[in-house]
Design a protein around this motif. Structure first.
Motif, PDB file in Angstrom:
ATOM      1  N   ASN A  48      47.661  43.978  36.049  1.00  0.00           N
ATOM      2  CA  ASN A  48      46.347  43.450  36.388  1.00  0.00           C
ATOM      3  C   ASN A  48      45.549  43.310  35.103  1.00  0.00           C
ATOM      4  OD1 ASN A  48      43.319  43.697  37.143  1.00  0.00           O
ATOM      5  ND2 ASN A  48      44.322  43.194  39.080  1.00  0.00           N
ATOM      6  N   ASP A 101      45.742  39.656  38.916  1.00  0.00           N
ATOM      7  CA  ASP A 101      47.109  40.126  39.124  1.00  0.00           C
ATOM      8  C   ASP A 101      48.113  39.190  38.467  1.00  0.00           C
ATOM      9  OD1 ASP A 101      46.394  42.353  40.632  1.00  0.00           O
ATOM     10  OD2 ASP A 101      46.347  41.212  42.511  1.00  0.00           O
ATOM     11  N   LYS A 144      41.849  45.073  35.363  1.00  0.00           N
ATOM     12  CA  LYS A 144      41.855  46.531  35.323  1.00  0.00           C
ATOM     13  C   LYS A 144      42.635  47.096  34.144  1.00  0.00           C
ATOM     14  CE  LYS A 144      41.641  46.854  40.376  1.00  0.00           C
ATOM     15  NZ  LYS A 144      42.353  47.335  41.603  1.00  0.00           N
ATOM     16  N   LYS A 145      43.384  46.237  33.441  1.00  0.00           N
ATOM     17  CA  LYS A 145      44.229  46.665  32.316  1.00  0.00           C
ATOM     18  C   LYS A 145      45.272  47.682  32.783  1.00  0.00           C
ATOM     19  CE  LYS A 145      41.651  44.093  29.751  1.00  0.00           C
ATOM     20  NZ  LYS A 145      42.115  42.724  29.479  1.00  0.00           N
ATOM     21  N   GLU A 146      45.937  47.352  33.884  1.00  0.00           N
ATOM     22  CA  GLU A 146      46.973  48.224  34.434  1.00  0.00           C
ATOM     23  C   GLU A 146      48.298  47.479  34.479  1.00  0.00           C
ATOM     24  OE1 GLU A 146      44.126  50.788  37.522  1.00  0.00           O
ATOM     25  OE2 GLU A 146      45.692  49.457  38.287  1.00  0.00           O
ATOM     26  N   VAL A 181      47.389  52.603  32.551  1.00  0.00           N
ATOM     27  CA  VAL A 181      46.043  52.456  33.120  1.00  0.00           C
ATOM     28  C   VAL A 181      45.041  52.536  31.987  1.00  0.00           C
ATOM     29  CG1 VAL A 181      46.695  53.414  35.354  1.00  0.00           C
ATOM     30  CG2 VAL A 181      45.852  54.932  33.562  1.00  0.00           C
ATOM     31  N   ASN A 189      44.264  53.260  26.306  1.00  0.00           N
ATOM     32  CA  ASN A 189      45.070  53.252  27.521  1.00  0.00           C
ATOM     33  C   ASN A 189      45.813  54.568  27.697  1.00  0.00           C
ATOM     34  OD1 ASN A 189      44.479  50.520  28.279  1.00  0.00           O
ATOM     35  ND2 ASN A 189      45.826  49.845  26.627  1.00  0.00           N
TER      36      ASN A 189
END
Length: 505
Positions: free
Chosen positions: A278, A252, A281-283, A311, A319
């Protein structure tokens, strides 16, 4: 006089250096514990006693071992040579080939393979000044500090043993099993593993690079708090902001103040005043001044929404960008608005939901749902599904219109040149000859094709027999002019980059 082969009695040595004790009667004495032999030759060194072999000297909470030493009758100073070892308070050890120790100031100057060991921390250098009173060691000709996890090099350093803090300056290099750090100035706390960044610093490994000038980095956990616009480069993404806070274990991160996440491979930039992301998670999520930029070598589409979220796609390294509420976007040749939007980096597809509107030149396009796909660097296609409606302004009071169930548009080099209507096609457009307008064409057909040039309708083709008529200019009524569902929405069209931030009332 010279003695050898036996230990010199302490009482005799004390008598020999009695003047030294008298001069420093108000200060702690440097005491000789033992030596194999001693010499006193005033012709060689005045006021000096030379101790040889297995020398041990005490002073307050300090004990010194060496091969030989000079003690001076007029000062509280010891020059120690060969395998010199100082132990202070049973915790701190100093080793060197030579140490000059001043008992009055409790200052030690050590040279030659110097090693300072304080519990789990070891400092090595060629020359070290150490203040026994304050517990501070100084070097200015390169040194290395090593603990259980990190090895730190620098040209200049100060080690505060009591504060558990080391200051590194100039040519700082930190090496661990997982990363390397290059810096101008660092402060390191061995007990916590926290590094304070107070100058230009780069931290990197095979995957990631961190560039900062101020903040904190935990060398044990990998957590970071960075300020003054740091940059984090990780697997094709560049993250920057006024401040960045990062938890390595959870992945995070929080970027605050002019924050930006740049997806270099997919040519997408997400901006905002506050971006939560994050890294695992690649978010990412931004809901304060959210802005997305979709760029190519030739142009950039700017998009604003109340909330932007990215996301990871199921396809590796791709993405999905999601925009929610009050979505507006602007590009020189294309503008739009909708309630929500999804963008897929895989094929540069834009999906517009809930009351979408597109503008291109003098053309306005609406439907229940729209989808735009970039085919290659110069060609795009878009689909309008359910209640598709195109309005093209002829002049200030006249509009050409086409509506149908579904439509498909084609764009090349940012120029809309063709639109196909599929199902329930209706059209209203003004017919012209060489002299100007001659009337209003009204037609209905299941399939229609429109050709455009410089955003102007140049030809309308019907692939089934149309049901229509040409109404002369003089006979055109207000009912003839507009198709059912006509809604010219020029007032909400973004006409510049700044307009995408204006909310509808």
């Amino acid at each position: 006089m010279f003695h050898t082969g036996h230990k010199v009695p302490i009482s005799l040595l004390v008598l020999l250096v009695l003047p030294l004790a008298l001069i420093a009667q108000n200060k702690a004495e440097v005491k000789i514990v033992q030596a194999d032999s001693w010499k006193n030759n005033q012709n060689i060194i005045k006021n000096a006693n030379r101790l040889l072999g297995d020398v041990i000297i005490d002073h307050a909470d300090i004990r010194m071992w060496c091969d030989s030493a000079y003690m001076y009758s007029d000062t509280n100073i010891v020059d120690a040579f060969g395998h010199v070892h100082i132990l202070k308070a049973d915790t701190l050890n100093m080793y060197a080939r030579y140490i000059r120790y001043n008992g009055d100031t409790k200052w030690a100057l050590a040279t030659g393979n110097v090693k300072l060991v304080n519990k789990t921390v070891t400092l090595t250098t060629d020359t070290l000044n150490y203040d026994m009173n304050q517990g501070i060691g100084y070097y200015d000709d390169y040194g290395t500090v090593q603990d259980s996890t990190n090895t730190l090099h620098s040209r200049i350093g100060e080690y505060y043993t009591r504060l558990d803090r080391v200051y590194f300056k100039t040519e700082v290099d930190v090496t661990t099993d997982s990363y390397q750090m290059i810096s101008d100035t660092l402060v390191y706390q061995p007990k916590t593993g926290i590094t304070s960044i107070v100058g230009p610093t780069t931290i990197f490994n095979e995957k990631d690079t961190l560039i900062a000038t101020a903040g904190f980095y935990n060398t044990q956990s990998g957590d970071a708090e960075l300020h003054q616009f740091p940059v984090i480069k990780t697997e094709g993404r560049n993250i920057t902001a006024s401040s960045i806070y990062y938890n390595k274990q959870s992945g995070d991160g929080l970027a605050i103040g002019q924050a930006s996440i740049h997806d270099v491979a997919n040519q997408v930039i997400i901006k905002g005043n506050r971006i939560a992301y994050n890294d695992i998670k690649k978010e990412s999520l931004v809901n304060d001044s959210a802005l997305a930029l979709f760029y190519t070598a030739k142009d950039t589409l700017f998009m604003h929404a109340d909330t932007l979220k990215t996301v990871a796609d199921t396809i590796p390294n791709e993405n999905i960008v999601q925009a929610y509420f009050n979505v507006k976007f602007f590009r020189n040749d294309l503008q739009g608005k909708c309630d929500s939007l999804v963008y897929y980096t895989k094929d540069s597809t834009l999906c517009l939901f809930n009351d979408p509107v597109l503008w291109s030149g003098d053309n306005q396009m609406t439907s229940d749902y729209m989808e735009m796909v970039r085919k290659d660097s110069i060609n795009q296609e878009f689909e309008m599904k359910q209640n598709a409606f195109i309005i093209a302004r002829e002049d200030t009071v006249r509009y050409n219109q086409i509506k149908g169930r579904n439509m498909k548009g084609y764009i090349t080099r940012n120029d809309l040149y063709r639109i196909d209507v599929d199902g329930n096609g209706q059209s209203v457009y003004y017919a012209k000859d060489d002299k100007g307008l001659i009337g209003l064409n009204k037609a209905q057909a299941s399939t229609i094709q429109i050709r455009l040039q410089e955003s102007k309708v140049t030809r309308i083709s019907f692939f089934t027999t149309p049901d229509g008529q040409l109404v002369p200019l003089a006979d055109i009524s207000e009912l003839d002019k507009l198709l059912p569902g006509f809604n010219w929405r020029e007032d909400i069209r973004p006409k510049s980059f700044n307009d995408i931030f204006i909310k509808e009332k």
